[in-house]
Motif scaffolding. Structure first.
Motif, PDB file in Angstrom:
ATOM      1  N   VAL A  21     -55.162  89.785-152.991  1.00 25.44           N
ATOM      2  CA  VAL A  21     -54.855  90.823-153.973  1.00 25.44           C
ATOM      3  C   VAL A  21     -53.828  91.778-153.374  1.00 25.44           C
ATOM      4  N   SER A  22     -53.387  92.737-154.146  1.00 23.45           N
ATOM      5  CA  SER A  22     -52.420  93.715-153.649  1.00 23.45           C
ATOM      6  C   SER A  22     -53.147  94.821-152.873  1.00 23.45           C
ATOM      7  N   PRO A  23     -52.435  95.490-151.967  1.00 20.94           N
ATOM      8  CA  PRO A  23     -53.032  96.633-151.271  1.00 20.94           C
ATOM      9  C   PRO A  23     -53.528  97.717-152.238  1.00 20.94           C
ATOM     10  N   GLN A  24     -52.827  97.879-153.358  1.00 21.52           N
ATOM     11  CA  GLN A  24     -53.256  98.872-154.346  1.00 21.52           C
ATOM     12  C   GLN A  24     -54.632  98.533-154.915  1.00 21.52           C
ATOM     13  N   THR A  25     -54.927  97.260-155.095  1.00 18.65           N
ATOM     14  CA  THR A  25     -56.238  96.839-155.590  1.00 18.65           C
ATOM     15  C   THR A  25     -57.322  97.228-154.585  1.00 18.65           C
ATOM     16  N   ILE A  26     -57.039  97.058-153.310  1.00 21.56           N
ATOM     17  CA  ILE A  26     -57.997  97.451-152.267  1.00 21.56           C
ATOM     18  C   ILE A  26     -58.202  98.961-152.306  1.00 21.56           C
ATOM     19  N   ARG A  27     -57.107  99.718-152.431  1.00 19.40           N
ATOM     20  CA  ARG A  27     -57.228 101.187-152.490  1.00 19.40           C
ATOM     21  C   ARG A  27     -58.038 101.633-153.708  1.00 19.40           C
ATOM     22  N   ARG A  28     -57.847 100.962-154.832  1.00 16.61           N
ATOM     23  CA  ARG A  28     -58.636 101.292-156.036  1.00 16.61           C
ATOM     24  C   ARG A  28     -60.119 101.012-155.805  1.00 16.61           C
ATOM     25  N   ALA A  29     -60.428  99.887-155.166  1.00 14.34           N
ATOM     26  CA  ALA A  29     -61.824  99.546-154.884  1.00 14.34           C
ATOM     27  C   ALA A  29     -62.451 100.583-153.955  1.00 14.34           C
ATOM     28  N   ILE A  30     -61.681 101.099-153.021  1.00 10.66           N
ATOM     29  CA  ILE A  30     -62.175 102.158-152.130  1.00 10.66           C
ATOM     30  C   ILE A  30     -62.425 103.425-152.939  1.00 10.66           C
ATOM     31  N   LYS A  31     -61.472 103.776-153.794  1.00 12.33           N
ATOM     32  CA  LYS A  31     -61.571 105.011-154.576  1.00 12.33           C
ATOM     33  C   LYS A  31     -62.797 105.036-155.477  1.00 12.33           C
ATOM     34  N   VAL A  32     -63.130 103.902-156.098  1.00 14.63           N
ATOM     35  CA  VAL A  32     -64.284 103.872-157.002  1.00 14.63           C
ATOM     36  C   VAL A  32     -65.596 103.570-156.275  1.00 14.63           C
ATOM     37  N   GLY A  33     -65.530 103.356-154.957  1.00 12.79           N
ATOM     38  CA  GLY A  33     -66.748 103.174-154.178  1.00 12.79           C
ATOM     39  C   GLY A  33     -67.206 101.731-153.997  1.00 12.79           C
ATOM     40  N   ARG A  34     -66.394 100.763-154.373  1.00 11.10           N
ATOM     41  CA  ARG A  34     -66.778  99.352-154.207  1.00 11.10           C
ATOM     42  C   ARG A  34     -66.592  98.861-152.784  1.00 11.10           C
ATOM     43  N   VAL A  38     -62.818 104.245-143.733  1.00 11.73           N
ATOM     44  CA  VAL A  38     -62.713 105.450-142.913  1.00 11.73           C
ATOM     45  C   VAL A  38     -61.243 105.826-142.850  1.00 11.73           C
ATOM     46  N   ARG A  39     -60.991 107.085-142.708  1.00 16.28           N
ATOM     47  CA  ARG A  39     -59.618 107.559-142.598  1.00 16.28           C
ATOM     48  C   ARG A  39     -59.344 107.866-141.131  1.00 16.28           C
ATOM     49  N   VAL A  40     -58.253 107.307-140.625  1.00 20.54           N
ATOM     50  CA  VAL A  40     -57.808 107.555-139.262  1.00 20.54           C
ATOM     51  C   VAL A  40     -56.452 108.239-139.390  1.00 20.54           C
ATOM     52  N   GLY A  41     -56.461 109.564-139.314  1.00 19.63           N
ATOM     53  CA  GLY A  41     -55.241 110.295-139.614  1.00 19.63           C
ATOM     54  C   GLY A  41     -54.905 110.092-141.077  1.00 19.63           C
ATOM     55  N   ARG A  42     -53.730 109.552-141.347  1.00 20.93           N
ATOM     56  CA  ARG A  42     -53.314 109.271-142.731  1.00 20.93           C
ATOM     57  C   ARG A  42     -53.658 107.860-143.169  1.00 20.93           C
ATOM     58  N   LEU A  43     -54.142 107.031-142.247  1.00 23.21           N
ATOM     59  CA  LEU A  43     -54.389 105.622-142.531  1.00 23.21           C
ATOM     60  C   LEU A  43     -55.817 105.368-142.996  1.00 23.21           C
ATOM     61  N   LEU A  44     -55.971 104.439-143.922  1.00 22.54           N
ATOM     62  CA  LEU A  44     -57.291 103.971-144.329  1.00 22.54           C
ATOM     63  C   LEU A  44     -57.609 102.703-143.556  1.00 22.54           C
ATOM     64  N   ARG A  45     -58.817 102.611-143.059  1.00 22.00           N
ATOM     65  CA  ARG A  45     -59.274 101.408-142.374  1.00 22.00           C
ATOM     66  C   ARG A  45     -60.605 101.006-142.976  1.00 22.00           C
TER      67      ARG A  45
END
Length: 56
Positions: A21-34, A38-45
C-alpha cells in the motif's frame, strides 16, 4: 529488502512496501488507531510486530 534483526521498529515506508500500500495508507491507519506507532523526533516508527498482521 532485508530488515536488521536488532531493529525493533520499522519505517512507514517499509511497512507500506510490506503490505503493498502507499505510505499515506499506513499513516491513515495510524491516525485512526488501527496501527500503533511511536514518534522519534519528526519520524513515525512502527513496532516490528505489525509485520505479522494479515491486513491493515
Amino acid at each position: 529488502m532485508e530488515l536488521p534483526t536488532e531493529s525493533r521498529y520499522i519505517s512507514v515506508a517499509y511497512a507500506a512496501r510490506h503490505f503493498g500500500v502507499s505510505p499515506q495508507t499506513i499513516r491513515r491507519a495510524i491516525k485512526v488507531g488501527r496501527l500503533e506507532s511511536v514518534r522519534v523526533g519528526r519520524l513515525l516508527r512502527l513496532p516490528r510486530s505489525v509485520l505479522s498482521l494479515m491486513s491493515i
